[in-house]
Design a protein around this motif. Structure first.
Motif, PDB file in Angstrom:
ATOM      1  N   GLU A   1     -18.257 -18.745  30.629  1.00 13.03           N
ATOM      2  CA  GLU A   1     -16.904 -18.729  31.213  1.00 13.03           C
ATOM      3  C   GLU A   1     -16.834 -17.783  32.394  1.00 13.03           C
TER       4      GLU A   1
ATOM      5  N   ALA B   1     -15.492 -22.089  28.402  1.00 10.59           N
ATOM      6  CA  ALA B   1     -16.807 -22.664  28.130  1.00 10.59           C
ATOM      7  C   ALA B   1     -16.937 -22.914  26.638  1.00 10.59           C
ATOM      8  N   VAL B   2     -17.759 -23.906  26.309  1.00  9.22           N
ATOM      9  CA  VAL B   2     -17.992 -24.286  24.911  1.00  9.22           C
ATOM     10  C   VAL B   2     -19.479 -24.167  24.630  1.00  9.22           C
ATOM     11  N   SER B   3     -19.802 -23.535  23.520  1.00 12.62           N
ATOM     12  CA  SER B   3     -21.198 -23.371  23.126  1.00 12.62           C
ATOM     13  C   SER B   3     -21.329 -23.653  21.642  1.00 12.62           C
TER      14      SER B   3
ATOM     15  N   ALA C   1     -20.773 -18.470  25.090  1.00 17.14           N
ATOM     16  CA  ALA C   1     -19.562 -19.070  25.651  1.00 17.14           C
ATOM     17  C   ALA C   1     -18.860 -18.113  26.606  1.00 17.14           C
TER      18      ALA C   1
ATOM     19  N   ALA D   1     -15.285 -22.338  21.578  1.00 22.01           N
ATOM     20  CA  ALA D   1     -14.772 -22.348  22.948  1.00 22.01           C
ATOM     21  C   ALA D   1     -14.124 -21.007  23.229  1.00 22.01           C
TER      22      ALA D   1
ATOM     23  N   SER E   1     -12.959 -22.272  17.246  1.00 20.53           N
ATOM     24  CA  SER E   1     -14.265 -22.680  16.724  1.00 20.53           C
ATOM     25  C   SER E   1     -14.109 -23.640  15.554  1.00 20.53           C
TER      26      SER E   1
ATOM     27  N   ASP F   1     -22.132 -25.864  27.377  1.00 21.91           N
ATOM     28  CA  ASP F   1     -23.463 -25.304  27.584  1.00 21.91           C
ATOM     29  C   ASP F   1     -24.470 -26.458  27.657  1.00 21.91           C
TER      30      ASP F   1
END
Length: 342
Positions: free
Chosen positions: A217, A192-194, A213, A94, A160, A229
């Motif tokens: 964002e 944002a989270v990926s 991420a 994130a 993370s 995502d």
């Protein structure tokens, strides 16, 4: 060019005396010296005391050779292990940005109270990083569950976890703590989270997952939300069904909410204090006080930014999200927010 022959002196009764023919004794040492007044350089023969001191220094240096060589070997092996450890691993990451931070910094030069508030907010983020450091220090042979990593720099926070079956829960709990901690100090996060290849070691972080991420964002989150995502949204967005031991459906655990534009975002209003409830459950204890705190925060930001449309729309989105939660939880007895255009 021919070698320049320097004059040679020795100390005699505290006075420099030039040696005839500037002849140097091969058994003695000489120091190169420059006369600061004339700028002329010359050689000065070591005194007996200086010779003894230099002999002692060289002997000590030679005696220390095994330790130096061992230390050099240790550093070389450490560097080799570090190089070999730099391999991408699948992680959920994130990238969070604190909204309004730059403006608050500028305004803080004229406000002692705001300066203190900024420091307290940063201390809150730092506390999460310190907890993460404690976890790594006290981890067992297999490491701390999820291999959590947090890095804080300026107004950004990087979180993370290993992309294992518990990554979702770990990330949700971490996001809940950060979002609430920031709000209590007058700030809100966007992020944002990926998921993907990543190397994350305290201040060292890079990889495709972080790039993804970061771009999400900056380009898609836009308002105070933390989005998933697309692949994670497919896996996490719908939530999980929860059954009792007889297979009877008890409800769904939904921590991510789909916005009007299709992006799933972290539903921190519905799941306060990291207590992720089922959709059929009543609000947890403290929900009313929790939402009242958010209401006060949102109303204040709406009022402060009436003349700043780009900022105002972020808090309008937050107010609408707040009002939606109020309608979904009538038993929570939370008053909706009235604002222009609503």
């Amino acid at each position: 060019m021919p070698e320049v022959k320097l004059p040679v002196f020795r100390l005699v009764d505290g006075q420099l005396v030039r040696i005839p023919g500037d002849v140097r004794d091969p058994k003695r040492r000489y120091a190169s010296t420059t006369n600061v007044q004339t700028g002329e350089s010359y050689l000065r023969e070591f005194t007996d005391e200086e010779e003894r001191q230099r002999d002692a220094e060289e002997a000590a240096w030679e005696a220390d050779r095994p330790q130096r060589e061992a230390e050099a070997k240790r550093r070389e092996e450490e560097a080799k292990r570090f190089r070999e450890s730099l391999k991408y691993e699948p992680r959920v990451v994130a990238f969070l940005d604190v909204l309004g931070w730059s403006g608050a910094i500028a305004a803080s030069t004229h406000s002692v109270e705001l300066t203190q508030k900024l420091g307290i907010a940063m201390q809150g983020l730092a506390a999460n990083v310190q907890l993460n450091a404690w976890q790594r220090e006290h981890a067992g042979p297999g490491g701390w569950p999820g291999d959590p990593m947090m890095t804080h720099f300026s107004d950004s926070l990087l979180i993370s976890f290993s992309a294992d079956r518990n990554a979702k829960l770990h990330m949700e709990m971490a996001l809940s703590a950060v979002v609430q901690g920031l709000m209590f100090n007058g700030f809100i996060a966007r992020g944002a989270v990926s998921c993907g290849p990543l190397i994350h070691r305290e201040a060292l972080a890079y990889g495709p997952a972080l790039v993804a991420a970061y771009k999400l964002e900056k380009e898609e989150a836009i308002v105070p939300r933390i989005i998933l995502d697309r692949p994670l949204a497919h896996a996490w967005g719908p939530g999980e069904s929860v059954h009792d031991r007889d297979g009877v459906l008890l409800g769904h655990r939904r921590v991510w909410r789909q916005d009007d534009d299709g992006w799933y975002f972290f539903d921190y209003f519905s799941n306060p204090f990291g207590l992720f409830r089922l959709d059929r459950q009543e609000p947890p204890s403290g929900f009313q006080a929790y939402m009242a705190r958010w209401r006060e925060f949102i109303v204040q930001r709406l009022d402060e930014n009436r003349e700043h449309p780009p900022v105002l729309r972020k808090y309008v989105w937050l107010a609408r999200y707040f009002n939606l939660i109020c309608t979904e939880n009538p038993g929570g007895q939370i008053e909706a927010i009235s604002f222009h255009g609503e």
